[in-house]
Enzyme design. Structure first.
Site, PDB file in Angstrom:
ATOM      1  N   CYS A 119      18.403 -17.444  19.445  1.00  0.00           N
ATOM      2  CA  CYS A 119      19.507 -16.869  18.673  1.00  0.00           C
ATOM      3  C   CYS A 119      18.988 -15.683  17.873  1.00  0.00           C
ATOM      4  O   CYS A 119      17.953 -15.781  17.198  1.00  0.00           O
ATOM      5  CB  CYS A 119      20.092 -17.933  17.752  1.00  0.00           C
ATOM      6  SG  CYS A 119      21.367 -17.312  16.618  1.00  0.00           S
ATOM      7  N   CYS A 122      19.072 -16.896  13.925  1.00  0.00           N
ATOM      8  CA  CYS A 122      18.242 -17.956  13.336  1.00  0.00           C
ATOM      9  C   CYS A 122      17.041 -18.362  14.188  1.00  0.00           C
ATOM     10  O   CYS A 122      16.303 -19.278  13.818  1.00  0.00           O
ATOM     11  CB  CYS A 122      19.103 -19.180  13.046  1.00  0.00           C
ATOM     12  SG  CYS A 122      19.692 -20.025  14.534  1.00  0.00           S
ATOM     13  N   CYS A 168      25.906 -21.005  18.513  1.00  0.00           N
ATOM     14  CA  CYS A 168      24.601 -21.565  18.153  1.00  0.00           C
ATOM     15  C   CYS A 168      24.819 -22.807  17.294  1.00  0.00           C
ATOM     16  O   CYS A 168      25.547 -22.770  16.302  1.00  0.00           O
ATOM     17  CB  CYS A 168      23.781 -20.527  17.400  1.00  0.00           C
ATOM     18  SG  CYS A 168      22.208 -21.157  16.762  1.00  0.00           S
ATOM     19  N   CYS A 171      23.106 -22.178  13.456  1.00  0.00           N
ATOM     20  CA  CYS A 171      23.701 -21.283  12.447  1.00  0.00           C
ATOM     21  C   CYS A 171      25.171 -20.977  12.693  1.00  0.00           C
ATOM     22  O   CYS A 171      25.811 -20.328  11.861  1.00  0.00           O
ATOM     23  CB  CYS A 171      22.904 -19.977  12.369  1.00  0.00           C
ATOM     24  SG  CYS A 171      23.072 -18.925  13.832  1.00  0.00           S
ATOM     25  N   CYS A 192      28.551 -17.719  29.722  1.00  0.00           N
ATOM     26  CA  CYS A 192      28.649 -16.262  29.742  1.00  0.00           C
ATOM     27  C   CYS A 192      28.325 -15.760  28.335  1.00  0.00           C
ATOM     28  O   CYS A 192      29.132 -15.900  27.411  1.00  0.00           O
ATOM     29  CB  CYS A 192      30.058 -15.852  30.163  1.00  0.00           C
ATOM     30  SG  CYS A 192      30.288 -14.081  30.374  1.00  0.00           S
TER      31      CYS A 192
END
Length: 204
Positions: A119, A122, A168, A171, A192
């Protein structure tokens, strides 16, 4: 010529009856039952929401595949100022405002090599290259997440559509969406994902 006139009126009446019958039949066959969500029903069985737990923010399809009605509380949070200083304008627009980058413009569409994708906000590990495939969609596509619980699926009814958002789990940043047109010899799913929501970490 009264006989011709009567014949014309006779056939005109028959044609009118046929038109009314045809329109009524078309109306009956095209009527969709209210509150039936055909968009979700056409999705992969693992994405089909069939149980709504009232009083909770969770909508479950199967015990091993949860779809949230609203985004769950993230493990970590950042202030708007921190995010603005940490991210580019494009990264902020996509991860925090649920934007979408244009197809084939992302830097990870054609990336190859062993490694993982984390990510951008984070550093949570989200996907690995062994699950990445060429979907032809113009966005990085994956058949599965790096490990269970790294990505959450959330019901998305924006823009007049019913989709499954991928976010995510750590976060809550927006990543992209999940579709059921992935390789059938794998999970059958296609995550996607926007390149701007990811960071690629090559395997050392």
């Amino acid at each position: 010529k009264p006989s011709n006139k009567r014949n014309w009126m006779f056939y005109q009446g028959r044609f009118g009856i046929f038109v009314v019958f045809f329109l009524n039949t078309l109306r009956r066959t095209s009527t969709i039952k209210p509150h039936t969500n055909y968009s979700i029903q056409r999705r992969h069985r693992s994405l089909y929401i069939n149980t709504l737990k009232m009083g909770n923010n969770e909508m479950k399809s199967t015990p091993e595949d949860d779809i949230y009605k609203t985004a769950p509380n993230p493990e970590v949070t950042f202030t708007k100022e921190d995010l603005k200083s940490k991210l580019t304008e494009e990264e902020y627009r996509i991860t925090q405002e649920k934007g979408t980058e244009r197809a084939y413009t992302g830097k990870y569409v054609n990336v190859s090599g062993d490694g993982s994708f984390t990510c951008v906000v984070c550093d949570n590990v989200l996907f690995k290259t062994d699950k990445k495939f060429e979907s032809g969609s113009g966005w990085p596509s994956f058949t599965d997440v790096s490990e269970k619980g790294s990505v959450v699926k959330i019901e998305d009814r924006s823009h007049g559509m019913v989709r499954i958002e991928a976010a995510c789990a750590k976060c809550g940043s927006h990543l992209g969406h999940v579709f059921d047109d992935g390789p059938k010899d794998d999970t059958g799913l296609r995550y996607c994902i926007n390149s701007a929501s990811l960071k690629f970490q090559p395997k050392e």
